[in-house]
Scaffold this motif. Structure first.
Motif, PDB file in Angstrom:
ATOM      1  N   LYS A 225       0.852  -1.193   0.000  1.00  0.00           N
ATOM      2  CA  LYS A 225       0.000   0.000   0.000  1.00  0.00           C
ATOM      3  C   LYS A 225       0.883   1.235   0.000  1.00  0.00           C
ATOM      4  O   LYS A 225       1.803   1.352   0.807  1.00  0.00           O
ATOM      5  N   ASP A 226       0.590   2.141  -0.929  1.00  0.00           N
ATOM      6  CA  ASP A 226       1.264   3.443  -0.982  1.00  0.00           C
ATOM      7  C   ASP A 226       2.791   3.317  -0.984  1.00  0.00           C
ATOM      8  O   ASP A 226       3.501   4.068  -0.298  1.00  0.00           O
ATOM      9  N   GLY A 227       3.293   2.349  -1.745  1.00  0.00           N
ATOM     10  CA  GLY A 227       4.730   2.203  -1.895  1.00  0.00           C
ATOM     11  C   GLY A 227       5.425   1.428  -0.797  1.00  0.00           C
ATOM     12  O   GLY A 227       6.646   1.210  -0.869  1.00  0.00           O
ATOM     13  N   TYR A 228       4.687   1.006   0.230  1.00  0.00           N
ATOM     14  CA  TYR A 228       5.268   0.229   1.318  1.00  0.00           C
ATOM     15  C   TYR A 228       4.794  -1.220   1.262  1.00  0.00           C
ATOM     16  O   TYR A 228       3.654  -1.511   0.869  1.00  0.00           O
ATOM     17  N   TRP A 323      -6.479   3.890   8.821  1.00  0.00           N
ATOM     18  CA  TRP A 323      -5.044   4.127   8.627  1.00  0.00           C
ATOM     19  C   TRP A 323      -4.692   5.518   9.159  1.00  0.00           C
ATOM     20  O   TRP A 323      -5.394   6.497   8.907  1.00  0.00           O
ATOM     21  N   GLY A 326       0.312   6.344   8.037  1.00  0.00           N
ATOM     22  CA  GLY A 326       0.880   5.247   7.279  1.00  0.00           C
ATOM     23  C   GLY A 326       0.811   3.889   7.948  1.00  0.00           C
ATOM     24  O   GLY A 326       1.453   2.944   7.477  1.00  0.00           O
TER      25      GLY A 326
END
Length: 572
Positions: A225-228, A323, A326
């Motif tokens: 999610k979101d680059g992680y 969330w 992050g």
């Protein structure tokens, strides 16, 4: 503090408790709220998978057959069982497995038109994967993953087309620093040829902070999610110290940094004497809906004493996820896990054919051509020992030498006890030919912790007996007779009605010659004997029908016209 202020403080506390109970206990499921647990009774280790607008959950089955029930939902609230993934003897060899061995913690994934289930068969074979294009089945034969050494495997499919298998494994170099020291390892996985393609790497050693000696890091899942990459796992063991923790990394193989606010789910800090407790929360899995909401499924228990007695096993709960900065937060608006939350923003699904939560009554009349898929037996069947056609409209069990105290596949068919308060009853036709033959109904936790209520012969006369299991040693009996009553001669040719009543830590046992006209055989029988705290293991009580000749040859039959289940937990 003076008496007036003390009284006012107590009154305000009582009002607050009542308000809390109203919101977490005394309610009914409606079009705005749903009830927890969403799958009551022995439905542990949930894993969830969304495909479009459809949701699927699978669960551990241990030494029960068929293995790994699979459920479908459109709204995350109403769940219908659509199959059992391991429903053929050639898929699942449970011979001689203890009740709490067998299948551990399966997970479900979907990728490019194919469903994948990976799990561990403890004590025989280890980890394997099966596949299907339809989650209702049929599923393939197992493909064994001989170089995946551990438990609780799950698959992660990355955006670049690569796949990985993540699992709980031994401490580095098999040299644990303390009892319960485990790791989370990962290997690349060829999802087309169903094999690993790299050596294992350690993603987590011990837990989120090894200096605190965390135990039993297990049940891992990776999400992106979101680059992680987020690695979520259970920690603390599956009892009262259970929790869920999460770490993240910019790379799939780490380094993974723990959430500073771990654990993201636990109830271990709450007082044991709180009303209607939900305990042992953990082993979670996350899902994002098509409307953007996040939800978590996880296991938890409902103890009925402050000493953590619960009979019905580990159950599946659902809670919202938000969330922040992050990181995900499970159950964000409450400290205690709730018995009711607002429903997900999804169209209402179909009411399940078999109720799974709240209070309900359900009668099985055995009029279908096949046994409904929620019925369970112990271990893998090797012969056909039950019938739904001889006679039609009844379930007929062969009276066989195998017993539920042993490690074979006995003539025992059961369903889960799903409530703390309720009862189970059956109508049975059985004519014992000797004192070795016994048939009736059972409240079964494991091989050494069960109660059996049924008919047998004593000195040539028919009697009803209540038997309690014993820890058998060579030459000793498997059961002790707690109570017995002779059957009247005029009733010997009539059906026998049997009932088990359960009230938290107390069970009562009844019999009768006609439905609803009950004679008490024994009251106030110790129900904590059936609790996980006393009996050990990972399963819950199952209630079912049983026939045995206790090691002797027999041609007898026991027929059941119906099996009735009623749940009536005060919390609902």
């Amino acid at each position: 503090m003076n008496d007036k202020n003390r009284f006012l403080k107590k009154a305000l506390l009582l009002i607050a408790c009542c308000f809390c109970l109203f919101h977490t206990g005394t309610f009914a499921q409606d079009n705005k709220k749903f009830l927890n647990p969403i799958m009551a009774g022995f439905y542990p280790d949930p894993a969830i998978c969304r495909v479009g607008d459809d949701y699927y959950v699978i669960l551990s089955s241990f030494a029960y057959f068929p293995g790994v029930p699979v459920f479908h939902s459109k709204d995350l609230v109403n769940w219908n069982q659509i199959g059992n993934i391991l429903d053929r003897p050639e898929q699942l060899n449970l011979d001689k497995h203890g009740v709490s061995r067998g299948i551990f913690a399966p997970t479900l994934s979907y990728h490019e038109g194919m469903f994948y289930m990976v799990t561990t068969l403890i004590d025989r074979g280890g980890n394997f994967v099966v596949t299907a294009t339809n989650p209702a089945g049929p599923w393939s034969e197992p493909v064994w993953l001989k170089d995946v050494h551990g438990i609780d495997p799950s698959l992660f499919f990355d955006e670049d087309g690569k796949a990985y298998i993540i699992y709980n494994s031994d401490a580095p170099d098999n040299k644990p620093l303390y009892d319960g020291h485990r790791t989370i390892k990962m290997q690349e996985f060829d999802h087309k040829n169903l094999k690993t393609t790299s050596a294992p790497v350690i993603l987590v050693n011990g837990g989120v902070d090894i200096s605190k000696k965390p135990v039993w890091i297990e049940g891992p899942h990776i999400y992106k999610k979101d680059g992680y990459y987020y690695l979520m796992a259970a920690e603390g063991g599956t009892s009262v110290n259970h929790s869920e923790v999460i770490l993240r990394s910019k790379k799939v193989n780490g380094d993974y940094v723990p959430n500073p606010n771990n654990p993201i789910l636990t109830q271990r800090h709450l007082p044991a004497n709180r009303p209607n407790p939900v305990s042992a929360t953990g082993h979670a899995d996350l899902v994002q809906t098509q409307n953007g909401e996040w939800w978590a499924v996880f296991l938890a228990t409902r103890p009925y004493t402050e000493q953590d007695h619960y009979n019905i096993g580990r159950e599946t709960f659902l809670a919202p996820v938000t969330w922040k900065d992050g990181w995900p937060i499970i159950n964000p608006d409450f400290e205690e896990v709730q018995y009711a939350y607002n429903r997900p923003n999804l169209p209402a699904g179909k009411t399940p054919k078999l109720p799974l939560n709240g209070n309900f009554t359900y009668r099985e009349d055995f009029k279908e051509r096949e046994l409904p898929m929620h019925w369970l037996m112990l271990r893998t069947p090797r012969t056909a020992w039950y019938s739904l056609s001889k006679p039609a409209g009844s379930l007929t069990l062969d009276v066989r030498p195998e017993t539920i105290s042993g490690d074979a596949n006995p003539s025992f068919l059961a369903r889960r006890q799903q409530h703390i308060y309720g009862n189970a009853s059956a109508k049975m036709d059985f004519k014992p030919a000797s004192s070795d033959e016994f048939a009736g109904i059972v409240a079964f936790q494991n091989e050494t912790h069960y109660y059996a209520l049924g008919k047998t012969l004593v000195n040539g006369k028919e009697v009803v007996q209540l038997r309690k299991s014993e820890k058998a040693t060579e030459g000793s009996p498997e059961t002790t007779v707690l109570a017995a009553a002779p059957l009247k001669k005029k009733d010997s040719k009539k059906p026998l009605f049997l009932k088990i009543d359960f009230r938290a830590g107390k069970y009562a046992f009844y019999f009768g010659s006609k439905e609803g006209d009950w004679t008490l055989l024994q009251d106030n029988v110790d129900g904590t004997f059936l609790s996980t705290r006393t009996a050990g293991g990972f399963v819950g009580v199952t209630l079912g029908m049983y026939a045995t000749s206790q090691g002797k040859p027999s041609t007898g039959k026991a027929s059941f016209d119906w099996f009735d289940y009623q749940g009536n937990d005060p919390v609902y």
